[in-house]
Scaffold this active site. Sequence first.
Site, mmCIF file in Angstrom:
data_model
loop_
_atom_site.group_PDB
_atom_site.id
_atom_site.type_symbol
_atom_site.label_atom_id
_atom_site.label_comp_id
_atom_site.label_asym_id
_atom_site.label_seq_id
_atom_site.Cartn_x
_atom_site.Cartn_y
_atom_site.Cartn_z
ATOM 1 N N LYS A 65 -1.092 -6.807 -0.502
ATOM 2 C CA LYS A 65 -1.161 -6.701 0.953
ATOM 3 C C LYS A 65 -2.376 -7.482 1.435
ATOM 4 C CE LYS A 65 -0.936 -3.049 4.391
ATOM 5 N NZ LYS A 65 -0.844 -1.626 4.641
ATOM 6 N N ILE A 115 2.807 -9.531 3.060
ATOM 7 C CA ILE A 115 3.055 -8.826 1.798
ATOM 8 C C ILE A 115 3.618 -9.804 0.767
ATOM 9 C CG2 ILE A 115 4.174 -6.830 0.713
ATOM 10 C CD1 ILE A 115 2.627 -5.906 3.094
ATOM 11 N N LYS A 124 6.351 -10.343 6.335
ATOM 12 C CA LYS A 124 5.186 -10.326 7.198
ATOM 13 C C LYS A 124 5.253 -9.065 8.026
ATOM 14 C CE LYS A 124 2.383 -13.164 10.047
ATOM 15 N NZ LYS A 124 2.263 -14.257 10.984
ATOM 16 N N GLY A 125 4.411 -8.105 7.703
ATOM 17 C CA GLY A 125 4.375 -6.869 8.471
ATOM 18 C C GLY A 125 3.502 -7.078 9.700
ATOM 19 N N GLU A 161 0.614 -5.583 10.069
ATOM 20 C CA GLU A 161 -0.782 -5.520 9.656
ATOM 21 C C GLU A 161 -1.144 -6.650 8.712
ATOM 22 O OE1 GLU A 161 -3.491 -2.782 9.182
ATOM 23 O OE2 GLU A 161 -2.998 -2.672 11.296
ATOM 24 N N ASP A 190 -0.334 6.642 11.149
ATOM 25 C CA ASP A 190 0.825 5.930 11.708
ATOM 26 C C ASP A 190 2.087 6.520 11.099
ATOM 27 O OD1 ASP A 190 2.427 4.142 13.039
ATOM 28 O OD2 ASP A 190 2.027 2.459 11.702
#
Lengths: 217, 330
Positions: free
Chosen positions: A30, A17, A11-12, A14, A126
Amino acid sequence: MKLIQAEKIAKGAEAVIFKGTFLQSPIAIKHRLPKSYRHPDIDNRIRLHRLRSEAKVMTNARKIGVSVPSLFGVDIEDHILIIESLKGKLLFEEMNSLPIDKLDPIFVNLGHQIGLLHSNDIIHGDLTVFNVLIQLEDKPSIIDFGLGKISNELEAKADDLLTFYSTLKAIQPASNILFNTFLEGYLSVYPEGKNTYEQMKKIRSRARYIAREDRLE
Amino acid sequence: MASTEPIILGLEGTAHTAGVAVIQGTQILANESATYFPPQGGIHPREAATYLAKQFPILLKKIFQKLQFKPDKIDGIAFSQGPGLGPCLRTTATVARAISLKLNKPLLGVNHCIAHVELGRTITPANDPLVLYVSGGNTQLITFLNGRYRVLGETLDIAIGNALDSLGREMNLPHPGGPHIEKQAQQGKNLLLLPYTIKGMSFSFSGMVTAAKKLIANHSTSDICYSFQEYTFAILAEATERALSCTKKGSVLLTGGVAANVHLQNIIKLVAKEQESLFYVVPRNLAGDNGVMIAFAGTHLLKTGEIIPIKKSQVKPRWRTDQVQVGWIS
């Protein structure tokens, strides 16, 4: 036979995944889920906007020969991107384990890649050591274009450099040397990058409490 | 007194608040503060410094009347050496030096931003958190990495508290604007369109204030307040989530004056939940600038022997969080 097989792996910030295979190629899926902490109107606007620009930016970056994952599919309605899954270690992790002379070629090479992106008006948005993946020995690939965009604005390019400089400085005492190495690579493929660097220093000087001895020449 | 922990006097004076406190270990023995509210406009550094100079003697008197022991029982004098407004810092340093000389006790120069972090580490269970420090003068994402407090992200122009205050002023809300905007926002219903500026883990608020000011002519104050909070807090939340995801710290600490905003607390709590992390916030009465946090941070300096001689005690108006050697965390 199922076309896509996948399982959730991370879990990123954003997105969630999933990793799996698509026609025998390793893929990452994603999935940008709604964020509970954002007003739904802001959230929907942002998620849709980022999905579109991520897909577009990745495709453009690949076309000009920058090492990024290939894009396999986009599902606008469900906010899903299907991309090639790259193997390797994050630059952040490599920085903790590799000696500085091993890091040098990585930073030059990364400078080349970012120079190439910027000379084609592609902004990462980023650019940090958490978004660079080292696959082979000194071959960096750039991942996570979630905040990416196409822009010829000096300020946007300078923001990329500043974000990279700031996170580098935050984790690594020898950051100035490494940043200069990166800059060398950057300027060698993108001579106009001189102006980007000047602008970066300007933005940085607007920030709070930049001590005199800490200013960049 | 059974405790063998040192007794520390803490003096805070970086901007508009004069704070004096005495602590021992994790115990707050006395805490007094006074805050300057300008009759109009923002804080003028010289006027704020004059105010501090008037307040310190009053506050010190109050403190020593409350304590059960004589001032010479104090083991160290901690003061906010920076960052902050020059005239205010110099006033506070002068008070600290005078007390240090009079009592012949060591002088401890504390970084104001780190004091906000150490306060949270002392009075909440947070041990090694990712810190979102939000105040009138600063907005930073701080965490401990490789021997120092590192700034992972921060405002590239003005602080969130400063942004709230200056928007509040434009809408004729009293100073400080933050709490009034929070109250007004509760009545807001319509989300107005504002820019959403995030640069990795950093952000900038100046352009958002300008955009919000342009809405004043055609929209209600409550809708503007509501929208401004929704946008700016969402940006802080996203940057926090990104930093949490990168560093895998497992807990978030919300500190600084704007940490008193309940809506922001709820939002950051949700961020922590998204990243399966714990959430901590400093108590409301210690969120803003105070002497307690300076004294807590000063305790660490005394224990690691980082005492500064009077001659080297000049103030540091631009002292950055990541310039401080942190000897008290291994």
